[in-house]
Design an enzyme around this catalytic site. Structure first.
Site, PDB file in Angstrom:
ATOM      1  N   TYR A 116       0.833  -1.215   0.000  1.00 29.68           N
ATOM      2  CA  TYR A 116       0.000   0.000   0.000  1.00 29.68           C
ATOM      3  C   TYR A 116       0.869   1.267   0.000  1.00 29.68           C
ATOM      4  O   TYR A 116       0.708   2.124  -0.881  1.00 29.68           O
ATOM      5  CB  TYR A 116      -0.987  -0.051   1.167  1.00 29.68           C
ATOM      6  N   LYS A 134       1.190   3.896  -3.186  1.00 30.42           N
ATOM      7  CA  LYS A 134       0.725   5.277  -3.006  1.00 30.42           C
ATOM      8  C   LYS A 134       1.881   6.264  -3.185  1.00 30.42           C
ATOM      9  O   LYS A 134       1.695   7.375  -3.684  1.00 30.42           O
ATOM     10  CB  LYS A 134       0.035   5.436  -1.651  1.00 30.42           C
TER      11      LYS A 134
HETATM   12  N1  LIG Z   1     -10.620   4.846   3.293  1.00 30.67           N
HETATM   13  C1  LIG Z   1      -9.499   5.369   3.771  1.00 30.67           C
HETATM   14  O1  LIG Z   1      -9.302   5.426   4.987  1.00 30.67           O
HETATM   15  C2  LIG Z   1      -8.457   5.900   2.831  1.00 30.67           C
HETATM   16  C3  LIG Z   1      -7.371   6.589   3.376  1.00 30.67           C
HETATM   17  C4  LIG Z   1      -6.406   7.093   2.518  1.00 30.67           C
HETATM   18  C5  LIG Z   1      -6.523   6.922   1.154  1.00 30.67           C
HETATM   19  N2  LIG Z   1      -7.598   6.252   0.659  1.00 30.67           N
HETATM   20  C6  LIG Z   1      -7.677   6.115  -0.795  1.00 30.67           C
HETATM   21  O2  LIG Z   1      -8.907   6.670  -1.235  1.00 30.67           O
HETATM   22  C7  LIG Z   1      -9.371   5.939  -2.374  1.00 30.67           C
HETATM   23  C8  LIG Z   1     -10.768   5.407  -2.104  1.00 30.67           C
HETATM   24  O3  LIG Z   1     -10.712   4.608  -0.942  1.00 30.67           O
HETATM   25  P1  LIG Z   1     -12.017   3.952  -0.302  1.00 30.67           P
HETATM   26  O4  LIG Z   1     -11.804   3.895   1.159  1.00 30.67           O
HETATM   27  O5  LIG Z   1     -13.247   4.595  -0.819  1.00 30.67           O
HETATM   28  O6  LIG Z   1     -11.865   2.472  -0.856  1.00 30.67           O
HETATM   29  P2  LIG Z   1     -13.007   1.398  -1.183  1.00 30.67           P
HETATM   30  O7  LIG Z   1     -12.346   0.080  -1.074  1.00 30.67           O
HETATM   31  O8  LIG Z   1     -14.228   1.685  -0.375  1.00 30.67           O
HETATM   32  O9  LIG Z   1     -13.318   1.724  -2.708  1.00 30.67           O
HETATM   33  C9  LIG Z   1     -12.418   1.432  -3.716  1.00 30.67           C
HETATM   34  C10 LIG Z   1     -13.227   1.174  -4.962  1.00 30.67           C
HETATM   35  O10 LIG Z   1     -12.313   0.859  -6.021  1.00 30.67           O
HETATM   36  C11 LIG Z   1     -12.919  -0.143  -6.787  1.00 30.67           C
HETATM   37  N3  LIG Z   1     -11.923  -0.910  -7.544  1.00 30.67           N
HETATM   38  C12 LIG Z   1     -11.030  -1.809  -7.085  1.00 30.67           C
HETATM   39  N4  LIG Z   1     -10.354  -2.368  -8.106  1.00 30.67           N
HETATM   40  C13 LIG Z   1     -10.827  -1.784  -9.237  1.00 30.67           C
HETATM   41  C14 LIG Z   1     -10.549  -1.947 -10.607  1.00 30.67           C
HETATM   42  N5  LIG Z   1      -9.633  -2.828 -11.033  1.00 30.67           N
HETATM   43  N6  LIG Z   1     -11.219  -1.178 -11.493  1.00 30.67           N
HETATM   44  C15 LIG Z   1     -12.155  -0.286 -11.084  1.00 30.67           C
HETATM   45  N7  LIG Z   1     -12.480  -0.102  -9.795  1.00 30.67           N
HETATM   46  C16 LIG Z   1     -11.825  -0.842  -8.883  1.00 30.67           C
HETATM   47  C17 LIG Z   1     -13.648  -1.037  -5.802  1.00 30.67           C
HETATM   48  O11 LIG Z   1     -14.654  -1.794  -6.441  1.00 30.67           O
HETATM   49  C18 LIG Z   1     -14.171  -0.017  -4.809  1.00 30.67           C
HETATM   50  O12 LIG Z   1     -15.500   0.375  -5.084  1.00 30.67           O
HETATM   51  C19 LIG Z   1      -8.334   4.843  -2.625  1.00 30.67           C
HETATM   52  O13 LIG Z   1      -7.412   5.292  -3.584  1.00 30.67           O
HETATM   53  C20 LIG Z   1      -7.690   4.676  -1.268  1.00 30.67           C
HETATM   54  O14 LIG Z   1      -6.393   4.132  -1.379  1.00 30.67           O
HETATM   55  C21 LIG Z   1      -8.559   5.739   1.454  1.00 30.67           C
END
Ligand SMILES: NC(=O)c1ccc[n+]([C@@H]2O[C@H](COP(=O)([O-])OP(=O)(O)OC[C@H]3O[C@@H](n4cnc5c(N)ncnc54)[C@H](O)[C@@H]3O)[C@@H](O)[C@H]2O)c1
Length: 270
Positions: free
Chosen positions: A181, A185
């Site tokens: 991860y 990132k």
């Molecule tokens: N949730 C957190 O705490 C957090 C913190 C920091 C960064 N982020 C980043 O924010 C973004 C969104 O995170 P989130 O928490 O909503 O994650 P999530 O897991 O809820 O959503 C991610 C989405 O990406 C989709 N996905 C996965 N593989 C895919 C593919 N091959 N093609 C198309 N779609 C695909 C999934 O179906 C899912 O709906 C991500 O980039 C994550 O790394 C999240």
């Protein structure tokens, strides 16, 4: 144009990948509320279509696999057919390791045992997916004279995971945050700088949004651990990134490219 008007996205077409996820939905709502026509794209096309019906504007929900070149080209063609343009791309789709069996999670997630298949899957979605969407959709933006790309990274692209965060209230390490991860990132932040420099002359701005952790039904001990390490004293709400995404998408950030907008409650400041 006054300052408030510079946030207006009326007449803009925005694509959000990973749109039905926790934060992706809020990106869609924020961009649509600011006036954009939003294309919600994720693996599950039906869920995207359902999300689109709840958004204002001419929203569209489409199936997309960011790791599949033909799938991204297909999305581009459908969006161009429907709207004739792409102004905003939010590369938000990503995977974050899940270890299904809590009893084995600590052992399986140790770096010494971390499976190569999981490493490669993270690289595929989190890095190659951003590359493909930027190449296929961003090239169209560059050819048409500009736009804004927002690549979603994380605090873990900037600082290392503090593994003690994942110790429960009995002091047991429930799992380890993997190397994949942070590595992916960090790559997103670096790729953003590359593309910002490359497309500066084409009017395509490219910035990173680095969120902190969102509260989402985690164990109480985890939420407390996270809050204690955060200057603002809490985890994020999924809606906490709405202002940032509209800012980066809009003319309000028109002199900003290659930057990393960190919205993390202060996690990375100490
Ligand atoms: N949730 C957190 O705490 C957090 C913190 C920091 C960064 N982020 C980043 O924010 C973004 C969104 O995170 P989130 O928490 O909503 O994650 P999530 O897991 O809820 O959503 C991610 C989405 O990406 C989709 N996905 C996965 N593989 C895919 C593919 N091959 N093609 C198309 N779609 C695909 C999934 O179906 C899912 O709906 C991500 O980039 C994550 O790394 C999240």
């Amino acid at each position: 144009m006054n300052t408030v008007e510079s946030f207006d996205l009326n007449g803009k077409v925005a694509i959000v990948t990973g749109a039905v996820g926790l934060i992706g939905q809020e990106h869609c709502r924020a961009l649509a509320a600011a006036g954009a026509d939003v294309v919600a794209a994720d693996l599950d096309g039906a869920a995207c279509a359902e999300l689109a019906t709840s958004l204002p504007g001419k929203a569209l929900g489409l199936a997309l696999n960011v790791t599949d070149y033909a799938s991204v080209e297909n999305l581009r063609d459908q969006v161009i057919e429907q709207f004739g343009r792409i102004d905003i791309l939010v590369n938000n789709a990503a995977v974050n390791d899940m270890f299904e069996n809590p009893a084995l999670a600590a052992e399986q997630s140790q770096f010494e045992h971390y499976p190569l298949t999981m490493w490669q899957r993270s690289l595929d979605v989190n890095v190659t997916g951003v590359f493909i969407c930027s190449q296929v959709l961003g090239s169209r933006m560059a050819a048409d004279g500009g736009g804004s790309i927002i690549n979603v990274a994380s605090t873990y692209g900037i600082v290392a995971p503090d593994q003690s965060l994942y110790k429960n209230d009995r002091g047991e390490q429930t799992f380890y945050k993997s190397a994949a991860y942070p590595a992916t990132k960090g790559a997103v932040i670096s790729f953003t700088r590359f593309l910002a420099a490359y497309w500066g002359g084409k009017g395509v701005r490219v910035n990173t949004l680095s969120p902190g952790g969102v509260e989402n039904q985690q164990d109480d001990w985890f939420v407390q651990n996270y809050a204690e390490r955060t200057p603002l004293g809490r985890m994020a709400k999924a809606t906490d990134y709405q202002g940032a995404v509209v800012f980066l998408a809009s003319d309000a950030s028109s002199y900003m490219t290659g930057a990393n907008l960190v919205v993390d409650g202060g996690w990375t400041c100490w």
